[in-house]
Design a protein around this motif. Sequence first.
Motif, PDB file in Angstrom:
ATOM      1  N   SER A 179      33.355  13.733  -5.227  1.00  0.00           N
ATOM      2  CA  SER A 179      34.588  14.348  -4.600  1.00  0.00           C
ATOM      3  C   SER A 179      35.334  13.751  -3.633  1.00  0.00           C
ATOM      4  O   SER A 179      36.722  14.022  -3.564  1.00  0.00           O
ATOM      5  CB  SER A 179      33.804  15.781  -4.059  1.00  0.00           C
ATOM      6  N   THR A 214      39.034  17.226   1.972  1.00  0.00           N
ATOM      7  CA  THR A 214      37.690  17.254   0.943  1.00  0.00           C
ATOM      8  C   THR A 214      36.570  17.957   1.676  1.00  0.00           C
ATOM      9  O   THR A 214      35.679  18.693   1.048  1.00  0.00           O
ATOM     10  CB  THR A 214      37.595  15.886   0.444  1.00  0.00           C
ATOM     11  N   ARG A 223      31.072  14.653   2.496  1.00  0.00           N
ATOM     12  CA  ARG A 223      31.349  14.806   1.302  1.00  0.00           C
ATOM     13  C   ARG A 223      32.466  13.543   0.866  1.00  0.00           C
ATOM     14  O   ARG A 223      33.629  13.646   0.868  1.00  0.00           O
ATOM     15  CB  ARG A 223      31.972  16.095   1.001  1.00  0.00           C
ATOM     16  N   HIS A 232      37.663  11.063  -5.480  1.00  0.00           N
ATOM     17  CA  HIS A 232      38.601  12.558  -5.365  1.00  0.00           C
ATOM     18  C   HIS A 232      38.254  12.969  -6.813  1.00  0.00           C
ATOM     19  O   HIS A 232      39.127  14.007  -7.107  1.00  0.00           O
ATOM     20  CB  HIS A 232      39.935  12.090  -5.141  1.00  0.00           C
ATOM     21  N   ASN A 273      36.359  16.264  -8.283  1.00  0.00           N
ATOM     22  CA  ASN A 273      35.769  17.093  -7.969  1.00  0.00           C
ATOM     23  C   ASN A 273      35.201  17.890  -9.507  1.00  0.00           C
ATOM     24  O   ASN A 273      36.241  18.478 -10.242  1.00  0.00           O
ATOM     25  CB  ASN A 273      36.258  18.260  -7.332  1.00  0.00           C
ATOM     26  N   CYS A 325      41.398  17.188  -8.887  1.00  0.00           N
ATOM     27  CA  CYS A 325      41.714  16.641  -7.693  1.00  0.00           C
ATOM     28  C   CYS A 325      42.415  17.601  -6.766  1.00  0.00           C
ATOM     29  O   CYS A 325      42.916  18.433  -7.329  1.00  0.00           O
ATOM     30  CB  CYS A 325      42.627  15.437  -7.929  1.00  0.00           C
ATOM     31  N   THR A 368      24.236  16.609  -6.165  1.00  0.00           N
ATOM     32  CA  THR A 368      25.452  16.919  -5.195  1.00  0.00           C
ATOM     33  C   THR A 368      24.537  17.618  -4.021  1.00  0.00           C
ATOM     34  O   THR A 368      25.381  18.135  -3.184  1.00  0.00           O
ATOM     35  CB  THR A 368      26.505  17.875  -5.843  1.00  0.00           C
TER      36      THR A 368
END
Lengths: 532, 124
Positions: free
Chosen positions: A46, A55, A77, A187, A189, A209, A226
Motif C-alpha cells: 500500500s 496512506t 503502512r 502504492h 492497495n 492507488c 497485511t
Amino acid sequence: MFIDARTLAEAATIEADICIIGAGAAGITMARELAGSGRRVAVFESGGFDFEQPTQQLYDGAVTGQPMPPLVVERLRYLGGSTNHWSGGCRPFDAEDMAVRSYIPDSGWPIGVADLDPFYRRAQAICQLGPYTYAPRDWAEGAAQPLDLGADAALRTGIFQYSPPTRFGEVYRADLERAEGVGVYLHANTVGIETDDSAGTVTGLRLACLDGHRFHAVAKAYVLATGGIENPRLLLNADKVQKAGLGNGHDLVGRYFMDHPYVSGAATVMLAGAAPSLDFYQQRQVRGIPVGAYFGATPAAAQAEGLPGFCIGLVPQTMAEQGTGRDSLKTIVADIKSGHWPDHLAYHLGQILNSAEWRAETTYYRWTHAKPTVLSTDYICECPPDRDSRVTLGDDVDALGMRRVKVDWRLPADFERTMGRAHELLAQELGRLGIGRLRMNTRETGHDAMAAIANGFHHMGTTRMHRDPRHGVVDADCRVHGMANLFIAGSSVFPTYSFDNPTMTIVALALRLSDHLKSTVLSALDLPGGSR
Amino acid sequence: MRFSRRLLLAAATGLPLLAAPGRAAPPPEAVGRLRRLARPAPSARALGLAYLARRPDEAGPARLAALVLAALGLGEADLAAFDDRSLAALLADRIRADFAAGRMESAGGWMLARTEARLLALAV
C-alpha cells in the motif's frame, strides 16, 4: 524490481503465479524466498519507501474495547510494514506455547515447535540475530549469571535476543530490487478479492492507488500478509459472494483478536545490600549480541496455577518504554509537513517525553556505572483466546471505499489476579534467594499499575489456525479453509501466542508457507483444473 | 498507603531488618528479644500495622511472639539456649524457608515471609 503502481496503465492486469498482499515481515520474507524459483511473484504494498500520511490514514479505525493507542499509531503502512517500529525482541515458542493446555480454552496449534524449528533457525538469520540458542547458560558471562532457581522452583529464566531491529523494508530493499521473478508494486492497495461463484477459489484482485489509478491482478495463489487487523478486514470486506466475508463460513474471521497486555511498573523490587547479582537480567551485549533475560513460569507451575504464558523483566525503576517516541515524532513532523494539525497530539507528545526520560536514565547509569537498587517489573503475558475479543467492520469507509474496522480488544476477567500471582511467584524466589523484596503496585499502594496497561502493538489471532474449519480460519498449511488458493501469512493465524514479540514466528511461518507453496501448491495448481 | 525510601530499603533487605546482635546477655522475655531483633524503627510500623490490619486475629505481642517461636519450633523456655546472633540466624533461615514454601503475607503491597511479617507486627 520495484514498480510504482501509479505509473501503470489504467485498468492494467498484472499476471503472476503468486500474489502477495502486503510487504511487511511476512510478505518480504516470502518474496525473497520465492525469488529465483521460476515463479512470477507480485507483491502489492500500500505504501511507498517511506511514511506517507494519506496512506497511513487508510489504517484509521475505531477502538471500542480495552483502550489502546489509535490504530494509525499501532501499525505502519509502507515498505517493511510494522517492522519499521518494532523493538526487536525475539524468542522461539516453547513446546507448551503451542500445545493444548487444559486450563486455557481454545488453546493448541495443529503444528508444534518441532515443525517450526527448522524455520526458526532460518528466521534467526533473517532477523539478524546471534547464534540460535536460547539456553540461559549460553548467555552467561562474568558476573552476569542466571540465578540458580532450583529444580522445584515455579519460575525459570528465559532469554530474548534482540534484533538490531531489522527494518525489513530497508535491509531487504536491495534484495527485492534484484529478486528474480519478483515485482513489488508500491502504492498498490488491494480493494477487492474476487472469487468464483462458490467462493472456493480466488480469481483475482482489484487494486487501487490513492491518486485514482485502478488495476487488476491474477495469479494461481494469493497470500494475505497485511497483519492481524488488515487480514480480517480484507476478508470481511470481500463479501460479494460469501456475504459474511471470505473464509467466514463459521463466523470466525476477526474473532479471537489478541495483543500482549504490557504492564510497566506492575511491581517494585528493592534489592538487599548483599544480594546476588541480577546483571544477567538486564539488557546487555554478549559477544556483541544484544540479549535480555526474564522470569517465566515453568510448564508445571503454569499448569498447577492455571497461568497463561507470561514473562517478567526487571528494569531500573521509572524507566519508561523506549521506541515509540521516535514514531510519534515522525508522525507529528509528517503531519505538519503535509499541512495537517496532528491527530492524537497529546498521545504523541507523551510518547516523546517518555522516550526522553528513558534515554536520560539509561545515560545516567551508563556514565556513572551505578547499579540501581530499586527495580521495576515489566509484565507481559498472553491472554487466553476470547471469541468476543474481535475485529469487525464499521459503517464508515476509507478513501478507497473500504469499510474501516472496529477493534474490540478484551482482557480476561482474571487478568489482575494472574498478574498478581505471577509476581507472587517472583517474590517467593527473590525472598528465598535473599535478593530482595517485591511490592505490588496497586490501587491500595497508591501506584495503580492496572491504570496503565499498554499493549504490544502485536495484533494476532483473527484468522486463527485450526485443523477443523469450525474452530479455525486457516488450516495447518495457512490455507483458508474451504478455499483452494488463498493463504494467510502473519500473526493473524496464531491461535495462541505466548508472551513473545511475534515477528520471529511470523518470519518462520512465512518461510514454511513459502516452502509449501513451492513444493506442493503451485505444482498442483499447474495441473488442468488448477485455479487458472 | 505510601512508604518512604528508608522503609522500602528496610523491607527489602529482610535479614538486615533484624538489629545487629550485641554482646549483652539476652533479655529473658521472648517478646522483648524478638522486638529488639526486629528493630522497631518508625519505618517498620507501617508494614506491621498493615499486616495486623489483614490479620487482626494475630494482634497482641504475646500472640505474635508465640507464633514466631512456634514457627521456629521453640518454646519460650528454649530461648535461653540461643544468643542473639544464633537467634537472628534462625529467624533468617525461617524467613527463607517461608518464602521457599510459599508462606507469604501481603502487607501494604509488600510480599513478605510470614515470619517476617509477624516480626514487623511485633515491632509496632
